[in-house]
Design a protein around this motif. Structure first.
Motif, PDB file in Angstrom:
ATOM      1  N   PHE A 118       0.820  -1.458   0.174  1.00 47.67           N
ATOM      2  CA  PHE A 118       0.126  -0.144   0.037  1.00 47.67           C
ATOM      3  C   PHE A 118       0.708   1.229   0.085  1.00 47.67           C
ATOM      4  CE2 PHE A 118      -2.986  -3.133   1.948  1.00 47.67           C
ATOM      5  CZ  PHE A 118      -4.042  -3.054   0.964  1.00 47.67           C
ATOM      6  N   SER A 119       0.471   2.137  -0.709  1.00 46.34           N
ATOM      7  CA  SER A 119       1.069   3.516  -0.873  1.00 46.34           C
ATOM      8  C   SER A 119       0.042   4.543  -0.134  1.00 46.34           C
ATOM      9  CB  SER A 119       1.317   4.103  -2.176  1.00 46.34           C
ATOM     10  OG  SER A 119       2.205   3.241  -3.062  1.00 46.34           O
ATOM     11  N   ILE A 120       0.843   5.461   0.569  1.00 45.30           N
ATOM     12  CA  ILE A 120      -0.149   6.473   1.105  1.00 45.30           C
ATOM     13  C   ILE A 120       0.021   7.814   0.544  1.00 45.30           C
ATOM     14  CG2 ILE A 120       1.874   7.219   3.048  1.00 45.30           C
ATOM     15  CD1 ILE A 120      -0.577   7.435   5.157  1.00 45.30           C
ATOM     16  N   ASN A 121      -1.263   8.331   0.354  1.00 44.37           N
ATOM     17  CA  ASN A 121      -1.133   9.804  -0.316  1.00 44.37           C
ATOM     18  C   ASN A 121      -2.197  10.667   0.646  1.00 44.37           C
ATOM     19  OD1 ASN A 121       0.319   9.888  -3.088  1.00 44.37           O
ATOM     20  ND2 ASN A 121      -0.699   7.991  -2.864  1.00 44.37           N
ATOM     21  N   TYR A 122      -2.137  12.086   0.676  1.00 43.69           N
ATOM     22  CA  TYR A 122      -3.067  12.959   1.129  1.00 43.69           C
ATOM     23  C   TYR A 122      -3.489  13.910  -0.040  1.00 43.69           C
ATOM     24  CZ  TYR A 122      -0.150  11.241   5.040  1.00 43.69           C
ATOM     25  OH  TYR A 122       0.672  10.466   6.013  1.00 43.69           O
ATOM     26  N   GLY A 123      -4.870  14.239   0.199  1.00 45.85           N
ATOM     27  CA  GLY A 123      -5.234  15.241  -0.701  1.00 45.85           C
ATOM     28  C   GLY A 123      -6.611  15.836  -0.318  1.00 45.85           C
ATOM     29  N   ILE A 124      -6.772  17.253  -0.800  1.00 41.57           N
ATOM     30  CA  ILE A 124      -8.146  17.758  -0.584  1.00 41.57           C
ATOM     31  C   ILE A 124      -9.025  17.220  -1.961  1.00 41.57           C
ATOM     32  CG2 ILE A 124      -9.371  20.082  -0.502  1.00 41.57           C
ATOM     33  CD1 ILE A 124      -6.744  21.319   0.446  1.00 41.57           C
ATOM     34  N   VAL A 125      -9.971  16.964  -1.298  1.00 41.76           N
ATOM     35  CA  VAL A 125     -11.356  16.415  -2.421  1.00 41.76           C
ATOM     36  C   VAL A 125     -11.704  17.479  -3.087  1.00 41.76           C
ATOM     37  CG1 VAL A 125     -13.662  15.334  -2.576  1.00 41.76           C
ATOM     38  CG2 VAL A 125     -11.629  14.352  -0.766  1.00 41.76           C
ATOM     39  N   GLU A 126     -11.911  17.262  -4.390  1.00 46.82           N
ATOM     40  CA  GLU A 126     -12.450  18.031  -5.357  1.00 46.82           C
ATOM     41  C   GLU A 126     -13.850  17.660  -5.555  1.00 46.82           C
ATOM     42  OE1 GLU A 126     -12.006  19.685 -10.063  1.00 46.82           O
ATOM     43  OE2 GLU A 126     -10.534  18.261  -9.234  1.00 46.82           O
ATOM     44  N   TYR A 127     -14.763  18.468  -5.528  1.00 49.27           N
ATOM     45  CA  TYR A 127     -16.393  18.148  -5.690  1.00 49.27           C
ATOM     46  C   TYR A 127     -16.854  18.891  -7.132  1.00 49.27           C
ATOM     47  CZ  TYR A 127     -15.912  17.511  -0.752  1.00 49.27           C
ATOM     48  OH  TYR A 127     -15.454  16.916   0.472  1.00 49.27           O
ATOM     49  N   VAL A 128     -17.259  17.745  -7.756  1.00 58.04           N
ATOM     50  CA  VAL A 128     -17.643  17.994  -9.280  1.00 58.04           C
ATOM     51  C   VAL A 128     -19.116  17.402  -9.589  1.00 58.04           C
ATOM     52  CG1 VAL A 128     -15.345  17.929 -10.205  1.00 58.04           C
ATOM     53  CG2 VAL A 128     -16.703  15.658  -9.974  1.00 58.04           C
ATOM     54  N   ASP A 129     -19.584  17.684 -10.518  1.00 55.27           N
ATOM     55  CA  ASP A 129     -20.925  17.189 -10.982  1.00 55.27           C
ATOM     56  C   ASP A 129     -20.523  15.635 -11.598  1.00 55.27           C
ATOM     57  OD1 ASP A 129     -23.077  16.206 -12.230  1.00 55.27           O
ATOM     58  OD2 ASP A 129     -23.840  18.202 -12.729  1.00 55.27           O
ATOM     59  N   ARG A 130     -20.722  14.861 -10.817  1.00 61.71           N
ATOM     60  CA  ARG A 130     -20.239  13.366 -11.608  1.00 61.71           C
ATOM     61  C   ARG A 130     -21.012  12.715 -12.849  1.00 61.71           C
ATOM     62  NH1 ARG A 130     -17.512   9.548  -9.273  1.00 61.71           N
ATOM     63  NH2 ARG A 130     -18.687   7.950 -10.410  1.00 61.71           N
ATOM     64  N   GLU A 131     -22.097  13.417 -13.023  1.00 62.50           N
ATOM     65  CA  GLU A 131     -22.717  13.107 -14.231  1.00 62.50           C
ATOM     66  C   GLU A 131     -22.324  13.715 -15.485  1.00 62.50           C
ATOM     67  OE1 GLU A 131     -25.019  10.582 -14.290  1.00 62.50           O
ATOM     68  OE2 GLU A 131     -24.571  10.325 -12.264  1.00 62.50           O
ATOM     69  N   SER A 132     -21.890  15.049 -15.488  1.00 63.57           N
ATOM     70  CA  SER A 132     -21.154  15.912 -16.226  1.00 63.57           C
ATOM     71  C   SER A 132     -19.804  15.950 -16.482  1.00 63.57           C
ATOM     72  CB  SER A 132     -21.990  17.354 -16.511  1.00 63.57           C
ATOM     73  OG  SER A 132     -21.458  17.860 -15.245  1.00 63.57           O
ATOM     74  N   HIS A 133     -18.973  15.789 -15.500  1.00 60.59           N
ATOM     75  CA  HIS A 133     -17.572  16.022 -15.397  1.00 60.59           C
ATOM     76  C   HIS A 133     -16.838  14.721 -16.115  1.00 60.59           C
ATOM     77  CE1 HIS A 133     -14.199  17.759 -13.924  1.00 60.59           C
ATOM     78  NE2 HIS A 133     -13.562  16.804 -13.716  1.00 60.59           N
ATOM     79  N   ARG A 134     -15.536  15.129 -16.778  1.00 59.87           N
ATOM     80  CA  ARG A 134     -14.969  14.063 -17.222  1.00 59.87           C
ATOM     81  C   ARG A 134     -13.324  14.487 -16.661  1.00 59.87           C
ATOM     82  NH1 ARG A 134     -14.651  13.035 -23.588  1.00 59.87           N
ATOM     83  NH2 ARG A 134     -12.968  11.856 -22.622  1.00 59.87           N
ATOM     84  N   ASN A 135     -12.842  13.257 -16.559  1.00 55.13           N
ATOM     85  CA  ASN A 135     -11.387  13.125 -15.803  1.00 55.13           C
ATOM     86  C   ASN A 135     -10.203  12.782 -17.090  1.00 55.13           C
ATOM     87  OD1 ASN A 135      -9.640  14.096 -13.744  1.00 55.13           O
ATOM     88  ND2 ASN A 135      -9.706  11.587 -12.958  1.00 55.13           N
ATOM     89  N   ASN A 136     -10.901  12.220 -18.097  1.00 50.97           N
ATOM     90  CA  ASN A 136      -9.867  11.559 -18.941  1.00 50.97           C
ATOM     91  C   ASN A 136     -10.125  12.489 -20.334  1.00 50.97           C
ATOM     92  OD1 ASN A 136     -12.293  10.635 -19.939  1.00 50.97           O
ATOM     93  ND2 ASN A 136     -11.963   8.464 -19.809  1.00 50.97           N
ATOM     94  N   GLU A 137     -10.074  13.475 -20.510  1.00 50.71           N
ATOM     95  CA  GLU A 137     -10.565  14.079 -21.934  1.00 50.71           C
ATOM     96  C   GLU A 137      -9.138  14.366 -22.665  1.00 50.71           C
ATOM     97  OE1 GLU A 137     -13.784  17.513 -21.776  1.00 50.71           O
ATOM     98  OE2 GLU A 137     -12.358  17.962 -20.337  1.00 50.71           O
ATOM     99  N   THR A 138      -8.002  14.537 -21.915  1.00 46.01           N
ATOM    100  CA  THR A 138      -6.781  14.459 -22.662  1.00 46.01           C
ATOM    101  C   THR A 138      -5.835  13.310 -22.485  1.00 46.01           C
ATOM    102  OG1 THR A 138      -5.716  15.550 -20.587  1.00 46.01           O
ATOM    103  CG2 THR A 138      -6.625  17.131 -22.671  1.00 46.01           C
ATOM    104  N   VAL A 139      -5.883  12.650 -21.303  1.00 51.01           N
ATOM    105  CA  VAL A 139      -4.967  11.484 -21.044  1.00 51.01           C
ATOM    106  C   VAL A 139      -5.642  10.506 -20.045  1.00 51.01           C
ATOM    107  CG1 VAL A 139      -2.797  12.538 -21.410  1.00 51.01           C
ATOM    108  CG2 VAL A 139      -3.767  12.580 -19.234  1.00 51.01           C
ATOM    109  N   LEU A 140      -5.261   9.484 -20.082  1.00 51.28           N
ATOM    110  CA  LEU A 140      -5.812   8.402 -18.941  1.00 51.28           C
ATOM    111  C   LEU A 140      -5.384   8.890 -17.495  1.00 51.28           C
ATOM    112  CD1 LEU A 140      -5.515   4.892 -20.711  1.00 51.28           C
ATOM    113  CD2 LEU A 140      -7.741   6.259 -20.371  1.00 51.28           C
TER     114      LEU A 140
END
Length: 275
Positions: free
Chosen positions: A161-183
């Motif tokens: 297991f790797s450990i990471n820390y981050g502030i969550v980003e809140y988006v509209d899950r139905e309309s948002h895309r996270n892979n428009e340019t790269v995987l």
């Protein structure tokens, strides 16, 4: 433990390998974690922080899942040596091997109202210093990486297991895309949540293993990833070192029950009252 079904070497865990891609607060940031009094007593008695597997959350069934508009595109790319294995499957497998421990960046009525409910002994809020907590947990994970072993319940396995820390980003899950340019890296999905949860103002700590291959504890014995995973946090040391800044209880909390649990680990501290 070994990993089968892939020609790549066994991947050990790491400390913050994705820090460059995640938003983090300043080291001085205070974090707030609400839990039931019963779960608090369990945690301090066992000296651990509880991490929940991303695909087992009851309130948010899509926690850590690839976005709906991403999935059709993620189905396209395939692994060269395993053409039946798509990027979408990789993200699903990664999610089933990823865990989160959640905190709020703000002390609000919302977190008091929505978390730690259902315990006759009331609920508590632990106030953490982010920088000190981060340093402590990184030390725990680094130590387990150096020793090469990790206890997964009663099972001794290699540190995957790797450990990471981050502030969550809140988006509209139905309309948002996270892979428009790269995987995207699968870790990025752990730090995206639907905008209806934005009042959480969440800082998340993740523990995650890679999503390819199959892990075996012993030859022929597959590793079953449990729904919950404890990560060491010695509460007395954390209080003495200022990692835990305050313990705040709900107005209906059973103070005697909570106080006795703290005394059993040698802690006597002022307990504040919250909501």
């Amino acid at each position: 433990m070994e990993i089968v079904g892939t020609e790549y070497p066994f991947p050990m865990g790491a400390v913050e390998p994705h820090a460059h891609a995640l938003r983090q607060p300043p080291e001085s940031q205070l974090l707030y974690k609400i839990m039931s009094a019963q779960n608090f007593v369990r945690s301090i008695s066992g000296n651990y922080l509880h991490f929940q597997r991303a695909d087992t959350y009851g309130d948010d069934k899509s926690d850590g899942e690839q976005l709906p508009l991403d999935r059709p595109f993620n189905e396209g790319p395939r692994f060269e040596k395993s053409p039946e294995y798509s990027a979408a499957r990789y993200y699903d497998e990664s999610r089933s091997r990823s865990y989160a421990c959640c905190f709020s960046l703000e002390y609000t009525p919302y977190i008091w109202q929505n978390y730690g409910n259902g315990d006759a002994n009331g609920k508590i809020c632990i106030e953490f210093n982010f920088g000190k907590l981060r340093k402590y947990l990184n030390g725990v994970v680094e130590s387990s990486i150096n020793s090469g072993t990790l206890m997964l319940g009663e099972i001794r396995c290699k540190q995957i297991f790797s450990i990471n820390y981050g502030i969550v980003e809140y988006v509209d899950r139905e309309s948002h895309r996270n892979n428009e340019t790269v995987l995207p890296n699968p870790e990025s999905y752990l730090f995206l949540k639907d905008k209806r949860y934005k009042d959480e103002k969440e800082l998340r700590i993740s523990l995650s293993a890679i999503g390819v291959g199959k892990f075996e504890c012993n030859p022929g014995v597959p590793l079953v990833f449990p729904a919950g995973l404890p990560l060491q946090l010695e509460f007395k040391k954390a209080i003495d070192a200022g990692i835990i800044v305050r313990i705040i209880v709900s107005s209906d909390a059973n103070r005697a029950y909570i106080g006795e649990a703290l005394e059993r680990i040698g802690v006597r501290m002022k307990i504040d009252e919250g909501e």
